[in-house]
Design an enzyme around this catalytic site. Structure first.
Site, PDB file in Angstrom:
ATOM      1  N   HIS A 266     -11.354  -7.152   0.064  1.00 12.45           N
ATOM      2  CA  HIS A 266      -9.912  -7.291   0.290  1.00 12.45           C
ATOM      3  C   HIS A 266      -9.151  -7.201  -1.043  1.00 12.45           C
ATOM      4  O   HIS A 266      -8.195  -6.423  -1.169  1.00 12.45           O
ATOM      5  CB  HIS A 266      -9.626  -8.627   0.972  1.00 12.45           C
ATOM      6  CG  HIS A 266      -8.183  -8.896   1.234  1.00 12.45           C
ATOM      7  ND1 HIS A 266      -7.594  -8.694   2.460  1.00 12.45           N
ATOM      8  CD2 HIS A 266      -7.196  -9.361   0.424  1.00 12.45           C
ATOM      9  CE1 HIS A 266      -6.312  -9.020   2.396  1.00 12.45           C
ATOM     10  NE2 HIS A 266      -6.048  -9.435   1.167  1.00 12.45           N
ATOM     11  N   GLU A 267      -9.575  -7.998  -2.005  1.00 11.15           N
ATOM     12  CA  GLU A 267      -8.870  -8.003  -3.288  1.00 11.15           C
ATOM     13  C   GLU A 267      -9.081  -6.691  -4.047  1.00 11.15           C
ATOM     14  O   GLU A 267      -8.209  -6.242  -4.792  1.00 11.15           O
ATOM     15  CB  GLU A 267      -9.300  -9.200  -4.136  1.00 11.15           C
ATOM     16  CG  GLU A 267      -9.022 -10.563  -3.502  1.00 11.15           C
ATOM     17  CD  GLU A 267      -7.579 -10.761  -3.048  1.00 11.15           C
ATOM     18  OE1 GLU A 267      -6.674 -10.100  -3.613  1.00 11.15           O
ATOM     19  OE2 GLU A 267      -7.351 -11.573  -2.128  1.00 11.15           O
ATOM     20  N   HIS A 270      -6.334  -4.405  -2.959  1.00 17.51           N
ATOM     21  CA  HIS A 270      -5.101  -4.630  -3.715  1.00 17.51           C
ATOM     22  C   HIS A 270      -5.193  -3.977  -5.106  1.00 17.51           C
ATOM     23  O   HIS A 270      -4.268  -3.295  -5.560  1.00 17.51           O
ATOM     24  CB  HIS A 270      -4.860  -6.129  -3.897  1.00 17.51           C
ATOM     25  CG  HIS A 270      -4.290  -6.809  -2.698  1.00 17.51           C
ATOM     26  ND1 HIS A 270      -3.127  -6.416  -2.086  1.00 17.51           N
ATOM     27  CD2 HIS A 270      -4.734  -7.881  -1.988  1.00 17.51           C
ATOM     28  CE1 HIS A 270      -2.855  -7.208  -1.071  1.00 17.51           C
ATOM     29  NE2 HIS A 270      -3.824  -8.110  -0.971  1.00 17.51           N
ATOM     30  N   GLU A 296      -0.612  -4.991   1.408  1.00 11.82           N
ATOM     31  CA  GLU A 296      -1.587  -5.572   2.327  1.00 11.82           C
ATOM     32  C   GLU A 296      -2.288  -4.495   3.152  1.00 11.82           C
ATOM     33  O   GLU A 296      -3.440  -4.669   3.553  1.00 11.82           O
ATOM     34  CB  GLU A 296      -0.919  -6.588   3.249  1.00 11.82           C
ATOM     35  CG  GLU A 296      -0.493  -7.877   2.555  1.00 11.82           C
ATOM     36  CD  GLU A 296      -1.642  -8.626   1.908  1.00 11.82           C
ATOM     37  OE1 GLU A 296      -2.788  -8.534   2.409  1.00 11.82           O
ATOM     38  OE2 GLU A 296      -1.412  -9.313   0.895  1.00 11.82           O
TER      39      GLU A 296
END
Length: 501
Positions: A266-267, A270, A296
């Site tokens: 997830h990170e 980003h 997101e």
């Protein structure tokens, strides 16, 4: 005005020079924020809060000063060529919103945010909402005042939401959240009634150093640029930085060897968006992300459509077995485990793709009522627990697994939560388009070859910075306006197959 040669006035260059200064100061403040959450000694907060407040005040002065106001007065964005007109549009919007807010209020918000972090950490560790409540009350007062300065005639929550998503209306966000609630809750109930059990039971404990090694291996596989990034641990995983330095954090659960995979990927999503912004546009709106819904979308695309895909599991499983040789894993078993729907989970960052949105809905409803003054801060834990039981069928036993689990209110970030669901919905629409455009995308993922996907996302999303408004960016990338259709079709098909519905 633009000249016949397509040049822009000197005022444009003057504007960019000063705006870059404001960006550099803001980015320096982000580094201080990263340091506070990752490496700063516990006793450093009193100094850090003053440093952060001072930087925020100077950045506010630059952004609202005459050196930006005067060239903006001279420039007519409608008469400028693209992308210069978009640059002026974005700077004007930021300048005008910031100019309405007093400098001392910006300082107070920044200082309160730095001071609030250890208060939240201790309150969560001690399961004590009451000790954190005064901080939330202070932030609500400050943020209502902030919204009042920007637009006294608008719903204050709508003003706050526009800080994070400037070009999708709150009404549109609400419609999407309502549709997710209406269509996902029955699907979740069907899954709850299914006899299929996808959970894996891990035995023993798994060393954090070994889990960090696996984390770094996953980042290697996905193509993280180590010369422009790093990975650390934090109480609440996050990513921050610029196209030259985009850092990620994660956290570990010693009871599961794959607990950090989701947050890490997830990170990474980003960070790869940040790293995909044009180097040459650093400091300008063309070198900044479009907004948190788009941000997101990148993290959720990599986390869910890549990291939880069967193709990724097939390719990455040998690396997991190499790091933890005692595990007895199969591709179907691990793929099912990573995608299991668990309504009994209370923690948002550990939630599956479906119940995740119920976490967002309940937070959105609570903070809307808080900002409106319709809910007292002391009532939050009880309302939180009631809504969790209503939407997920399970009730938190502690504040730490309820109202204290997220870091956002410790930063005063009211209005942020809807962007998580908006981003998830957008991710499905973008990934659909990438599947159509990138030949053999799933086979590439299986082989650990991500360059084509990186290139597609960079070309269609990252490289544009803030040139396009949110819906236009989505339309250019996918050929259609932003809707929830792709996500709901994807979710119904995927989980219907996993749970034999």
């Amino acid at each position: 005005m633009a000249t016949e040669q397509g040049q822009v006035p000197d005022a444009y260059d003057d504007l960019l020079e000063e705006y870059r200064r404001a960006t550099y100061l803001s980015d320096a403040g982000s580094v201080l924020g990263w340091d506070q959450q990752v490496t700063m000694p516990e006793g450093g907060t009193p100094a850090r809060s003053k440093q952060s407040a001072a930087l925020s005040a100077v950045q506010h002065d630059v952004l609202t000063g005459e050196a930006i106001a005067e060239p903006l007065d001279e420039l007519d964005e409608a008469a400028l060529p693209e992308p210069q007109s978009a640059v002026v549009r974005e700077i004007r919007r930021e300048h005008e919103r910031s100019a309405r807010v007093p400098r001392d209020l910006i300082e107070r918000i920044s200082e309160e945010s730095a001071n609030a972090l250890p208060v939240w950490e201790q309150a969560r560790a001690e399961d004590d909402w009451e000790s954190f409540a005064p901080t939330v009350e202070t932030f609500l007062e400050l943020k209502r005042e902030y919204a009042e300065h920007i637009d006294p005639d608008s719903d204050p929550y709508e003003v706050l939401f526009a800080d994070y998503e400037p070009y999708l209306s709150l009404e549109r966000a609400e419609r999407i959240l309502e549709r997710l609630r209406e269509e996902l809750v029955p699907l979740i109930e069907e899954i709850r009634a299914s006899d299929v059990d996808l959970a894996l039971a891990f035995e023993g404990t798994y060393d954090e150093d070994d889990q960090m090694a696996l984390t770094r291996d996953a980042l290697d596989t996905l193509g993280y640029q180590w010369d422009r990034g790093r990975v650390d641990t934090a109480a609440h995983p996050f990513s921050t930085g610029t196209q030259f330095d985009a850092r990620v954090t994660t956290r570990f659960d010693e009871s599961s060897p794959v607990s950090a995979l989701g947050s890490t990927v997830h990170e990474f999503g980003h960070a790869t968006y940040t790293l995909g912004l044009p180097d040459e546009e650093y400091g300008t709106p063309l070198g900044k992300h479009r907004g948190l819904s788009v941000h997101e979308s990148q993290s959720r695309l990599w986390e869910n459509h890549v990291g939880r895909s069967r193709a990724f599991v097939e390719g990455f499983l040998p690396r997991i077995e190499e790091q933890f040789p005692g595990l007895d894993l199969t591709v179907p078993g691990l793929h099912g485990h990573l995608n299991r729907v668990n309504p009994d989970n209370l923690i948002r960052v550990e939630a599956d793709e479906l119940t995740y949105h119920m976490h967002i809905v309940l937070r959105f409803e609570i903070e809307r009522d808080l900002v409106a003054g319709d809910l007292d801060v002391s009532e939050v834990p009880a309302v939180w627990n009631e809504k969790t039981e209503e939407y997920l069928g399970v009730r938190p036993e502690t504040d730490a697994e309820g109202a204290l689990q997220d870091i956002h209110w410790a930063h005063g970030n009211f209005g942020y939560f809807p962007t998580y669901s908006l981003g998830s919905v957008m991710a499905a629409q973008l990934f659909d388009a990438a599947e159509s455009d990138v030949e053999d995308l799933h086979e590439r993922v299986r082989r650990g070859e991500f360059d084509a996907l990186h290139d597609w996302l960079t070309e269609n999303v990252h490289a544009h910075g803030q040139r396009y408004r949110t819906n236009e960016l989505v339309r250019r990338a996918t050929g259609a306006d932003f809707t929830a259709d792709a996500f709901l079709d994807y979710a119904t098909a995927k989980f219907g197959d996993l749970y034999d519905l």
